[in-house]
Design an enzyme around this catalytic site. Structure first.
Site, short mmCIF file in Angstrom:
data_model
loop_
_atom_site.label_atom_id
_atom_site.label_comp_id
_atom_site.label_asym_id
_atom_site.label_seq_id
_atom_site.Cartn_x
_atom_site.Cartn_y
_atom_site.Cartn_z
CD GLU A 132 10.13 -2.84 16.99
OE1 GLU A 132 10.26 -2.84 15.75
OE2 GLU A 132 11.09 -2.75 17.76
CD GLU B 46 10.69 -8.45 14.36
OE1 GLU B 46 10.00 -9.41 14.75
OE2 GLU B 46 10.29 -7.27 14.39
C1 1HE Z 1 5.64 -5.03 2.35
C2 1HE Z 1 5.67 -5.31 3.72
C3 1HE Z 1 6.82 -4.90 4.46
C4 1HE Z 1 3.83 -6.06 2.93
N1 1HE Z 1 7.80 -4.26 3.79
N2 1HE Z 1 6.64 -4.39 1.71
N3 1HE Z 1 7.23 -7.37 8.53
C5 1HE Z 1 6.87 -8.55 8.05
O1 1HE Z 1 7.61 -9.50 7.98
C6 1HE Z 1 5.44 -8.63 7.56
C7 1HE Z 1 5.42 -8.79 6.08
N4 1HE Z 1 4.07 -8.68 5.55
C8 1HE Z 1 3.18 -9.70 5.61
O2 1HE Z 1 3.38 -10.73 6.23
C9 1HE Z 1 1.88 -9.48 4.88
O3 1HE Z 1 2.09 -8.47 3.91
C10 1HE Z 1 0.67 -9.07 5.78
C11 1HE Z 1 0.27 -10.26 6.66
C12 1HE Z 1 0.99 -7.87 6.65
C13 1HE Z 1 -0.51 -8.68 4.87
O4 1HE Z 1 -0.76 -9.73 3.95
P1 1HE Z 1 -1.56 -9.45 2.58
O5 1HE Z 1 -1.78 -10.77 1.91
O6 1HE Z 1 -2.74 -8.60 2.86
O7 1HE Z 1 -0.58 -8.52 1.69
P2 1HE Z 1 0.68 -8.92 0.80
O8 1HE Z 1 0.22 -9.42 -0.54
O9 1HE Z 1 1.62 -9.81 1.53
O10 1HE Z 1 1.41 -7.51 0.62
C14 1HE Z 1 0.90 -6.49 -0.20
C15 1HE Z 1 2.07 -5.67 -0.70
O11 1HE Z 1 2.69 -5.05 0.43
C16 1HE Z 1 3.16 -6.53 -1.33
O12 1HE Z 1 3.81 -5.75 -2.31
P3 1HE Z 1 3.48 -5.91 -3.88
O13 1HE Z 1 4.38 -4.94 -4.55
O14 1HE Z 1 3.76 -7.36 -4.20
O15 1HE Z 1 2.01 -5.58 -4.03
C17 1HE Z 1 4.13 -6.77 -0.19
O16 1HE Z 1 5.45 -7.06 -0.63
C18 1HE Z 1 4.07 -5.42 0.50
N5 1HE Z 1 4.48 -5.50 1.89
N6 1HE Z 1 4.54 -5.96 4.07
C19 1HE Z 1 7.70 -4.03 2.45
N7 1HE Z 1 6.93 -5.10 5.77
C20 1HE Z 1 12.61 -1.35 13.15
S1 1HE Z 1 12.85 -3.00 13.03
C21 1HE Z 1 11.33 -3.74 12.77
C22 1HE Z 1 11.51 -5.12 12.24
C23 1HE Z 1 10.29 -5.56 11.54
O17 1HE Z 1 9.34 -4.86 11.37
S2 1HE Z 1 10.34 -7.17 10.97
C24 1HE Z 1 8.75 -7.50 10.38
C25 1HE Z 1 8.56 -7.04 8.96
#
Ligand code: 1HE
Length: 262
Positions: A112, A132
């Site tokens: 976005e 989402e």
């Molecule tokens: C996060 C977030 C996040 C990572 N909010 N903490 N977005 C999503 O559904 C995407 C969610 N993220 C992922 O699918 C993956 O993190 C990635 C594909 C982007 C990257 O993967 P990777 O293996 O490199 O990283 P990871 O191990 O999944 O994440 C590293 C850390 O970042 C981990 O935290 P930690 O404390 O365990 O180290 C994750 O929890 C954290 N992290 N993404 C919070 N999004 C205005 S409305 C918009 C609506 C949306 O955006 S919906 C989509 C949300």
């Protein structure tokens, strides 16, 4: 962590580089990140002639900060979404053009954010998704308007319903990115520097008139176009640039096929 470190700001010539700087959380956008983006965009709008949005680390942006979102009462979620709209609008309909440089994830709210820029550049590491549906939420950062217009509502619905993940090449075919480059950031800075050489009024009109005209009827759009084009012609910049062309002081449009003609 101060807001200056959540989002970095760097001037390169007259291009402002605005970098999401939460690599450990894949540049997920929290409320404070939204405010830091707003501050950086405001600063760029007064100091720069074009801007680049990028992410530090391997990913552009993993979207909404889901940890923060999970705690939010309904009314705060609504206010939060409206704040994203206001800030992304500063990018889409502000005073200078922005290029989004996409490496790694451009997911949910990350896509976005990229959609609010005027131009998107991706490299071979980029991937795009709207998960989402899987998270039980909905786009809230303007995607239902901007992404739907960029790639079409049917394709956006497909992404949201199926959770499919697209590569840079696939997203280029869908019209969601305009350039696929070896290094997104480098190419984005080049493109922004090129845009920065345009007449300021014309850039302003491109940013502000085009999306509004797209929302108008044909009749209103054509009328508005005549007004905007006439205003542009009246600027000193237009007079100087037109004379430069007529007196052969400025570059002509380069024919990309010229090398093949013998
Ligand atoms: C996060 C977030 C996040 C990572 N909010 N903490 N977005 C999503 O559904 C995407 C969610 N993220 C992922 O699918 C993956 O993190 C990635 C594909 C982007 C990257 O993967 P990777 O293996 O490199 O990283 P990871 O191990 O999944 O994440 C590293 C850390 O970042 C981990 O935290 P930690 O404390 O365990 O180290 C994750 O929890 C954290 N992290 N993404 C919070 N999004 C205005 S409305 C918009 C609506 C949306 O955006 S919906 C989509 C949300």
């Amino acid at each position: 962590m101060t807001d200056e470190t959540l989002v970095t700001y760097e001037m390169r010539g007259n291009v402002a580089l605005i970098g999401l700087n939460r690599a450990a959380k894949r540049n997920a956008i929290s409320d404070r990140v939204v405010e830091a983006i707003s501050q950086a965009v405001t600063r760029a709008s007064s100091q720069a002639k074009a801007g680049v949005l990028h992410g530090h680390g391997a990913h552009f942006c993993a979207g909404l900060d889901l940890a923060e979102h999970a705690q939010k009462p309904l009314i705060d979620a609504v206010k939060g979404s409206r704040r994203w709209h206001a800030v992304f609008d500063q990018i889409e309909r502000g005073t200078i053009p922005f290029v989004a440089a996409i490496s790694g994830a451009a997911v949910g709210g990350g896509f976005e954010l990229a959609a609010a820029a005027q131009v998107r550049v991706a490299d071979g590491t980029a991937f795009f998704a709207l998960p989402e549906g899987q998270r039980g939420i909905f786009v809230g950062g303007g995607g239902s308007v901007r992404i739907a217009r960029l790639i079409g509502a049917a394709r956006m619905g497909d992404m949201m319903l199926t959770g499919r993940v697209l590569t840079a090449a696939e997203m280029e075919r869908w019209g969601g990115v305009s350039y696929v480059a070896d290094t997104a950031l480098e190419r984005a800075v080049e493109i922004a520097a090129q845009m920065a050489t345009n007449a300021e009024f014309t850039n302003y009109a491109i940013i502000n008139a085009l999306p509004r005209i797209a929302d108008m009827s044909s009749e209103d759009g054509l009328f508005t176009e005549s007004m905007v084009s006439s205003l542009a012609s009246m600027t000193d910049d237009a007079q100087v640039r037109l004379q430069d062309f007529l007196e052969k002081r400025s570059a002509r449009v380069k024919d990309p096929n010229a090398g093949e003609k013998a």
